[in-house]
Write a protein that holds these residues in place. Structure first.
Motif, PDB file in Angstrom:
ATOM      1  N   SER A  17       0.822  -1.204   0.000  1.00  0.00           N
ATOM      2  CA  SER A  17       0.000   0.000   0.000  1.00  0.00           C
ATOM      3  C   SER A  17       0.860   1.260   0.000  1.00  0.00           C
ATOM      4  CB  SER A  17      -0.933   0.007   1.214  1.00  0.00           C
ATOM      5  OG  SER A  17      -1.699   1.190   1.265  1.00  0.00           O
ATOM      6  N   ASP A 154      -6.166   1.920   3.853  1.00  0.00           N
ATOM      7  CA  ASP A 154      -6.157   0.937   2.771  1.00  0.00           C
ATOM      8  C   ASP A 154      -6.116  -0.494   3.294  1.00  0.00           C
ATOM      9  OD1 ASP A 154      -6.093   0.158   0.055  1.00  0.00           O
ATOM     10  OD2 ASP A 154      -3.917  -0.029   0.126  1.00  0.00           O
ATOM     11  N   THR A 155      -5.431  -0.720   4.408  1.00  0.00           N
ATOM     12  CA  THR A 155      -5.251  -2.083   4.912  1.00  0.00           C
ATOM     13  C   THR A 155      -6.186  -2.444   6.060  1.00  0.00           C
ATOM     14  OG1 THR A 155      -3.438  -1.264   6.320  1.00  0.00           O
ATOM     15  CG2 THR A 155      -2.846  -2.232   4.186  1.00  0.00           C
TER      16      THR A 155
END
Length: 466
Positions: A17, A154-155
């Motif tokens: 990411s 994002d994660t």
């Protein structure tokens, strides 16, 4: 016990990411560098406002904060307002800690354009470095925080539990003069379990560092006067003491014959230091051929745990405008760095006593425009230090070095005073060749990526901490 990154998202996923988001982050950093946000009084304050607006837009674009605002606080006891800062807050959930991420969006003056290999406010990549004023200090710190939060979203998803505060100051390079009032004004919003100050450097481009010691500072304007007016140097030279002679003699008493500070009352401290040969200092500080180091003790001890005194400016006729006269007055700017363990007020008292006691020829001495900043030692016993070091090792692939810094970040003492229970981590995106404050300031792109990854891993760890 701090959770590993694998408890919320794998290290590989976080790294992927960060890598994917790096081009956008660097482009946005370039946009910030183009804004000449010099916070010094002689420069256009509208540029600092432009910078704050641009940074606030980036923060709002993250879409994870309950509140994003631009705010100013009074300077001391005056009605004057300091430069605009960006403040964003997100409340913690489910017992998670809150982390405050600090950086500053103002920059130093650029100096002379001809000293730069490329325009100071035009971001330019040469090799593996991005050049420009603020590219490292400290707009890269701003973007490292933003990029790390993007990787967390994002994660881990946008509904993460970690509490977040962003505080992007607008006048660090001008002495943080409204900093304490800003803290008092927003005390409840700024309260956090962990504070990350991203305004330091790393051991080298391959080795991360956690800064655990900072020298304090005392600066003042010193004027030495000997005559009521200028006089002909041929007529009276050799009998009438001119101010330049008196100033030179006085300044020479500040150091001994090997260059160590010789002011009674300025103290040193002790601390563990890593191996750092003089040859490394010669390279990193750009010594000319034949020049040797000053002082005694290990090189790191001289930089981190001993005082230093530098004359950073002088008001006197230029060589081009020199005339054959005895100068009546000369003014200099004195900058002293003080070792951890000594208060800035005690250090100033020692300097003032020395200057007044050593003024030659009965010269009149005036001291004004005094600034003081406290030194700082990090408490390394807390869980946050171990979490940060673990994140650094994961991101860089090598164990971090605990270092001191010869420079000063005086406002940290205000953070300690108002938030005594917070654990403070001093990190950064710079390296020994970043040349912060100097012409050709630059950011190493590999260091930036690893700094972002370090913080993304740390945020992931804290988001999983029960």
């Amino acid at each position: 016990m701090t959770s590993s990154p694998d408890d919320s998202a794998s290290l590989a996923a976080i790294a992927d990411s960060v890598t994917a988001g790096l081009p956008a982050a660097l482009a946005e950093l370039g946009d910030l560098v183009r804004i000449p946000s010099v916070s010094w009084a002689a420069f256009d304050p509208e540029q600092v406002q432009r910078s704050a607006t641009a940074v606030a837009g980036l923060v709002e674009g993250l879409g994870v904060f309950d509140s994003v605002r631009i705010s100013q606080a009074r300077i001391g006891d005056t009605d004057a307002l300091g430069q605009p800062a960006v403040l964003a807050t997100r409340t913690a959930k489910n017992g998670r800690p809150t982390i405050l991420l600090y950086a500053h969006h103002d920059v130093q003056p650029p100096g002379k354009d001809e000293d730069w290999e490329s325009p100071p406010f035009e971001p330019t990549v040469r090799g593996d470095r991005l050049y420009g004023r603020g590219a490292a200090d400290d707009k890269a710190g701003v973007m490292a925080h933003i990029a790390a939060i993007r990787a967390l979203v994002d994660t881990a998803g946008a509904d993460f539990d970690l509490g977040l505060v962003l505080f992007f100051e607008g006048e660090e390079e001008f002495g943080s003069r409204s900093f304490k009032n800003f803290l008092l004004q927003h005390r409840d919003n700024l309260s956090a379990d962990v504070i990350v100050v991203a305004d330091s450097d790393n051991w080298d481009v391959d080795t991360p560092a956690l800064t655990i010691a900072l020298r304090g500072n005392v600066t003042f304007r010193l004027t030495v006067s000997t005559l009521d007016h200028a006089s002909h140097s041929g007529m009276f030279g050799g009998a009438a003491p001119d101010a330049m002679l008196a100033m030179i003699r006085l300044l020479a008493t500040l150091h001994d014959e090997v260059g160590s500070v010789a002011v009674d009352g300025l103290t040193s401290s002790e601390g563990k230091t890593p191996h750092y040969p003089e040859s490394q200092l010669v390279k990193e500080a750009a010594f000319l051929d034949g020049v040797s180091a000053i002082g005694t003790g290990s090189i790191p001890s001289r930089l981190w745990f001993q005082p230093s005194i530098t004359v950073t400016g002088i008001d006197a006729p230029t060589v081009a405008n020199a005339s054959n006269t005895l100068l009546p007055s000369v003014t200099v700017r004195v900058s002293a760095r003080i070792a951890p363990g000594q208060s800035a007020s005690d250090a100033f008292d020692a300097l003032e006593r020395h200057v007044r006691a050593n003024a030659p020829f009965g010269a009149t001495v005036t001291i004004d425009d005094v600034d003081r900043g406290e030194p700082f030692l990090v408490d390394t016993s807390g869980w946050a230090v171990e979490a940060a070091k673990s994140a650094m090792a994961a991101a860089w692939g090598v164990e971090p070095v605990e270092t001191g810094i010869g420079g000063s970040i005086p406002f940290i003492s205000d953070l300690v005073e108002l938030f005594p229970d917070a654990q403070i981590l001093v990190t950064g995106v710079e390296d020994p060749d970043s040349r912060a404050h100097s012409p050709n300031e630059s950011l190493h792109l590999g260091v930036f990526r690893r700094a972002v990854l370090t913080e993304a891993v740390l945020l992931s760890q804290l988001n999983s901490r029960g």
